[in-house]
Motif scaffolding. Structure first.
Motif, short mmCIF file in Angstrom:
data_model
loop_
_atom_site.label_atom_id
_atom_site.label_comp_id
_atom_site.label_asym_id
_atom_site.label_seq_id
_atom_site.Cartn_x
_atom_site.Cartn_y
_atom_site.Cartn_z
N LEU A 1 0.87 -1.17 0.00
CA LEU A 1 0.00 0.00 0.00
C LEU A 1 0.91 1.22 0.00
O LEU A 1 1.80 1.33 0.85
CB LEU A 1 -0.90 0.01 1.24
CG LEU A 1 -1.59 1.32 1.59
CD1 LEU A 1 -2.59 1.71 0.51
CD2 LEU A 1 -2.29 1.23 2.94
N ASN A 2 0.71 2.10 -0.95
CA ASN A 2 1.48 3.33 -1.04
C ASN A 2 0.57 4.53 -0.80
O ASN A 2 -0.54 4.59 -1.33
CB ASN A 2 2.11 3.47 -2.43
CG ASN A 2 3.03 2.32 -2.77
OD1 ASN A 2 4.07 2.14 -2.16
ND2 ASN A 2 2.62 1.50 -3.73
N VAL A 3 1.06 5.45 0.01
CA VAL A 3 0.32 6.68 0.22
C VAL A 3 1.26 7.84 -0.07
O VAL A 3 2.33 7.95 0.54
CB VAL A 3 -0.23 6.80 1.65
CG1 VAL A 3 -1.13 8.03 1.76
CG2 VAL A 3 -0.98 5.54 2.05
N ASN A 4 0.86 8.70 -1.00
CA ASN A 4 1.66 9.88 -1.37
C ASN A 4 1.14 11.13 -0.70
O ASN A 4 -0.02 11.18 -0.26
CB ASN A 4 1.61 10.07 -2.90
CG ASN A 4 2.28 8.95 -3.64
OD1 ASN A 4 3.30 8.42 -3.20
ND2 ASN A 4 1.69 8.55 -4.75
N ALA A 5 2.02 12.14 -0.64
CA ALA A 5 1.61 13.46 -0.13
C ALA A 5 0.84 13.33 1.18
O ALA A 5 -0.31 13.76 1.30
CB ALA A 5 0.79 14.19 -1.18
N LEU A 6 1.47 12.73 2.16
CA LEU A 6 0.80 12.42 3.43
C LEU A 6 0.20 13.66 4.09
O LEU A 6 0.80 14.74 4.10
CB LEU A 6 1.79 11.76 4.38
CG LEU A 6 2.12 10.30 4.09
CD1 LEU A 6 3.33 9.85 4.90
CD2 LEU A 6 0.92 9.40 4.37
N LEU A 7 -0.99 13.45 4.65
CA LEU A 7 -1.70 14.47 5.42
C LEU A 7 -1.78 14.03 6.86
O LEU A 7 -1.70 12.82 7.16
CB LEU A 7 -3.11 14.67 4.86
CG LEU A 7 -3.24 15.04 3.39
CD1 LEU A 7 -4.70 15.05 2.98
CD2 LEU A 7 -2.58 16.38 3.12
N LEU A 8 -2.00 14.98 7.77
CA LEU A 8 -2.16 14.62 9.18
C LEU A 8 -3.28 13.60 9.36
O LEU A 8 -3.18 12.70 10.19
CB LEU A 8 -2.44 15.87 10.01
CG LEU A 8 -1.33 16.92 10.08
CD1 LEU A 8 -1.78 18.10 10.93
CD2 LEU A 8 -0.04 16.33 10.62
N GLY A 9 -4.32 13.75 8.57
CA GLY A 9 -5.49 12.88 8.65
C GLY A 9 -5.24 11.45 8.20
O GLY A 9 -6.10 10.59 8.36
N ASP A 10 -4.07 11.20 7.63
CA ASP A 10 -3.74 9.83 7.23
C ASP A 10 -3.23 9.01 8.40
O ASP A 10 -3.02 7.79 8.26
CB ASP A 10 -2.68 9.84 6.12
CG ASP A 10 -3.19 10.47 4.83
OD1 ASP A 10 -2.36 11.03 4.08
OD2 ASP A 10 -4.42 10.40 4.58
#
Lengths: 113, 114
Positions: free
Chosen positions: A76-85
């Motif tokens: 699982l890849n998550v880009n441009a992480l946000l605090l809500g992630d």
């Protein structure tokens, strides 16, 4: 017989960074689903991979992407992480049918600062 | 749209007493229903599922659940609670129109007091 395994156990990232989480399914299983569990909530379906393709997707933005390898393991890849992630990310493996039971791994705790 | 409701955030029961954790669902067509348990800082453990057939489903650790189509409910039950049953319980549903997507409830925390 090993169950579902996930790595890493914990991860701390800063906003804007990218992260990759890994999952190895239970022996004999060919289907991997990913879930996000925010604190105090139930798991939310991100997507499911079957035969190395994304078979179904939940209501998550394109920043969330994945991959399944020929040995059925998945990333699982998550880009441009946000605090809500920030959440517990759970991987579940199963056989390919719609009535089959999903077996969950212990999860990866992602903290975004 | 598919949905699952667990109306109680928390259930308290004394050890040895029967316990019930409630779940109602909304789905088009026949539902596939599941119960999972989660211990602190752990993934979810499968307890039982209803696909078709007998409305009373028996699962792990002495738990059972009753599928009630008319009330669209799938309550989790155990005749005699143990302190070790204290955990977070999730009801989940999968329906034909939702494909392979599983919808989870918000969870019910069970406290069993010695």
């Amino acid at each position: 017989d090993a169950g579902v395994t996930q790595s890493p156990t914990h991860l701390i990232k800063t906003r804007g960074q990218q992260v990759t989480l890994r999952c190895s399914p239970k022996s004999g299983h060919d289907t991997v689903s990913w879930y996000q569990q925010a604190l105090g909530q139930g798991p939310q379906f991100i997507f499911q991979y079957y035969e190395e393709e994304e078979r179904q997707r939940g209501n998550f933005p394109d920043r969330f992407s994945g991959h399944q390898f020929p040995n059925y393991s998945s990333e699982l890849n998550v880009n441009a992480l946000l605090l809500g992630d920030s959440a517990l990310y759970l991987c579940a493996s199963s056989l390919g049918g719609d009535t089959d039971t999903q077996y969950f791994g212990p999860g990866t705790r992602l903290t975004v600062l | 749209a598919q949905s699952v409701a667990q109306p109680e955030d928390q259930v308290n029961v004394a050890e040895g007493n029967p316990l019930t954790v409630k779940c109602t669902y909304s789905v088009s067509g026949n539902p596939y229903l599941f119960w999972y348990v989660q211990y602190p800082n752990r993934g979810l453990q499968f307890l039982l599922k209803y696909i078709t057939g007998d409305n009373l489903v028996k699962g792990s650790y002495g738990f059972e659940a009753e599928f009630n189509k008319s009330q669209t409910s799938f309550h989790l039950k155990k005749p005699s609670a143990l302190v070790s049953d204290s955990a977070l319980y999730f009801c989940a549903v999968r329906g034909l129109t939702g494909g392979f997507k599983t919808i989870f409830g918000a969870g019910t925390r069970l406290f069993v007091k010695a």
